[in-house]
Write an enzyme that holds these catalytic residues in place. Structure first.
Site, mmCIF file in Angstrom:
data_model
loop_
_atom_site.group_PDB
_atom_site.id
_atom_site.type_symbol
_atom_site.label_atom_id
_atom_site.label_comp_id
_atom_site.label_asym_id
_atom_site.label_seq_id
_atom_site.Cartn_x
_atom_site.Cartn_y
_atom_site.Cartn_z
ATOM 1 N N LYS A 89 40.765 38.353 31.399
ATOM 2 C CA LYS A 89 39.534 37.669 31.005
ATOM 3 C C LYS A 89 39.544 37.173 29.558
ATOM 4 C CE LYS A 89 36.191 39.172 34.384
ATOM 5 N NZ LYS A 89 36.899 40.171 35.213
ATOM 6 N N GLU A 111 27.065 36.153 31.010
ATOM 7 C CA GLU A 111 26.607 37.047 32.081
ATOM 8 C C GLU A 111 27.747 38.005 32.387
ATOM 9 O OE1 GLU A 111 28.175 34.215 32.705
ATOM 10 O OE2 GLU A 111 29.672 35.071 34.041
ATOM 11 N N SER A 376 46.084 41.550 37.420
ATOM 12 C CA SER A 376 45.005 41.010 36.585
ATOM 13 C C SER A 376 44.426 41.986 35.565
ATOM 14 C CB SER A 376 43.886 40.460 37.465
ATOM 15 O OG SER A 376 43.384 41.458 38.327
HETATM 16 C C1 LIG Z 1 36.888 40.130 36.601
HETATM 17 C C2 LIG Z 1 38.156 40.565 37.189
HETATM 18 C C3 LIG Z 1 38.670 39.959 38.369
HETATM 19 C C4 LIG Z 1 37.927 38.923 39.156
HETATM 20 O O1 LIG Z 1 37.642 37.731 38.496
HETATM 21 P P1 LIG Z 1 38.440 36.384 38.775
HETATM 22 O O2 LIG Z 1 37.657 35.354 38.049
HETATM 23 O O3 LIG Z 1 38.468 36.167 40.247
HETATM 24 O O4 LIG Z 1 39.801 36.572 38.235
HETATM 25 C C5 LIG Z 1 39.915 40.369 38.819
HETATM 26 N N1 LIG Z 1 40.623 41.336 38.180
HETATM 27 C C6 LIG Z 1 40.142 41.942 37.076
HETATM 28 C C7 LIG Z 1 40.965 43.001 36.434
HETATM 29 C C8 LIG Z 1 38.904 41.579 36.542
HETATM 30 O O5 LIG Z 1 38.447 42.196 35.442
#
Ligand SMILES: *Cc1c(COP(=O)(O)O)cnc(C)c1O
Length: 392
Positions: A89, A111, A376
């Site tokens: 993020k 948000e 992610s």
């Molecule tokens: C917020 C988040 C997501 C989901 O958000 P996307 O916009 O779909 O990437 C996925 N993995 C993690 C670790 C997150 O913090």
């Protein structure tokens, strides 16, 4: 460029900017300037410098040997979990805070659901010395106390959303309402959602992920193209970033994984591509989960980051055009995948990320030599959930 939006922000039939008239000047200012700002050498220098020295990029592309052995293929993990603040993020918040500064904005609103985007936003506001207001559902404030504490320590003001289910979509509605009343603020959106130009802007800021994958994979294997890239999808920003530089390359299969919750047809799910229909949510036309009267259906997932009733317009288009394959994983499958990765690679993934890992056992892997999974985020924030379910 089939997967770039047109001038009005449409990917095929999806996208656009469905906003109240009072927000036109704001959104237009951003739309008229974002590409020029992002492409300027001044921006690129500042953005790349912060990504390198503050975030810690490039994130490693790690050949997970024991995981590969288990599934009889070659799996690489793109380690977004190693970024400062623990997920992808921050790539987006670093980029947008710089854009906000170029536009002369001094106050940021955002948000947040689980609090991850709120933390990433509060972090860059502290870094830049800008005022930060975060909207968060009252329910989420209660269940995400550590992130609420982080945001407060970082100097953000948190405004609880007390309407509806008191979760992410309500926080988004509140943020939009506040923005209408305070059009001088910059609204820093956390995924590839919202009115044009947000989905395209956020995708461009997350595209650093696939830019690096191409270089790193070429370095390690001699070929920049994996057979498939797998990423989880909440709004779709980490997937958009991991897919971005491969969108027009048919040799690379793109696999988007949604949260099935207790099961796609259980009534407790967030598998938007399977359950959703075309509609407008938070300023763009996309697919979303709704009832016969067009009311939003509450999504459910064990993972707060995937618990969103829509997907970004790019993903709606990737689904409709079949450029990406959409799969899903239940809570239980995600938990199992998280325990597995932890045990055999020593990496505790975020619950969101665990959904991407969970499709490996469901795929016929004989077709694939090389797979990249976008890791992610890290699982520190999810430890309580992991420990609760450990003995079940
Ligand atoms: C917020 C988040 C997501 C989901 O958000 P996307 O916009 O779909 O990437 C996925 N993995 C993690 C670790 C997150 O913090």
């Amino acid at each position: 460029m089939k997967f770039q939006p047109d001038n009005n922000g449409y990917y095929g039939q999806f996208g656009g900017a469905f906003i109240p008239e009072l927000l036109y000047p704001n959104v237009k200012e951003l739309k008229d300037n974002y590409i020029q700002i992002i492409n300027s050498s001044e921006f690129q220098e500042a953005y790349k410098d912060l990504l390198k020295h503050y975030v810690g990029r490039p994130s490693p592309l790690y050949h997970a040997k024991r995981l590969s052995e288990k599934y009889n293929t070659t799996v690489y993990l793109k380690r977004e979990d190693l970024n400062h603040t623990g997920a992808h993020k921050v790539n987006n918040t670093i980029g947008q805070i710089l854009i906000a500064k170029y536009l002369g904005k001094t106050k940021i609103i955002a948000e947040t659901g689980a609090g991850q985007h709120g933390v990433a936003t509060a972090t860059v506001c502290a870094l830049m010395g800008l005022e930060c207001v975060v909207f968060m559902g009252e329910t989420d404030i209660k269940r995400q106390a550590p992130n609420v504490a982080r945001m407060k320590m970082l100097g953000a003001r948190i405004i609880p959303a007390t309407s509806g289910s008191k979760t992410l979509k309500d926080a988004t509605n509140e943020a939009i309402r506040y923005w209408i009343q305070h059009p001088e603020t910059y609204y820093l959106i956390g995924s590839v959602v919202g009115p044009h130009p947000y989905p395209d802007m956020v995708a461009r800021l997350q595209a650093i992920i696939s830019e690096e994958i191409k270089i790193q994979l070429k370095d390690q294997t001699g070929n920049e193209n994996p057979d498939a890239i797998i990423a989880c999808v909440g709004g779709g920003s980490n997937a958009a970033g991991a897919f971005y530089h491969y969108l027009n390359n048919d040799k690379v299969e793109l696999i988007a994984v949604e949260a099935a919750g207790l099961g796609v047809n259980s009534g407790e799910s967030a598998a938007t591509s399977q359950l959703g229909e075309v509609g407008v949510i938070h300023g763009s036309k996309t697919i979303l989960m709704q009832d016969d009267y067009g009311q939003i259906v509450e999504p459910y997932s064990i993972s707060a980051g995937l618990d969103y009733p829509g997907v970004g317009p790019l993903h709606a288009f990737l689904h409709e055009s079949k450029r990406a394959k959409f799969m899903n994983a239940t809570d239980k499958e995600a938990l199992q995948a998280a325990y597995e990765l932890t045990k055999i690679e020593g990496i505790i993934p975020a619950l969101e990320t665990a959904h991407a890992l969970a499709v490996l056992p469901k795929m016929d892997l004989s077709k694939y030599n090389t797979i990249v999974i976008n890791l992610s985020g890290r699982g520190d924030k999810d430890l309580e959930t992991y420990i609760q379910h450990l003995d079940k």
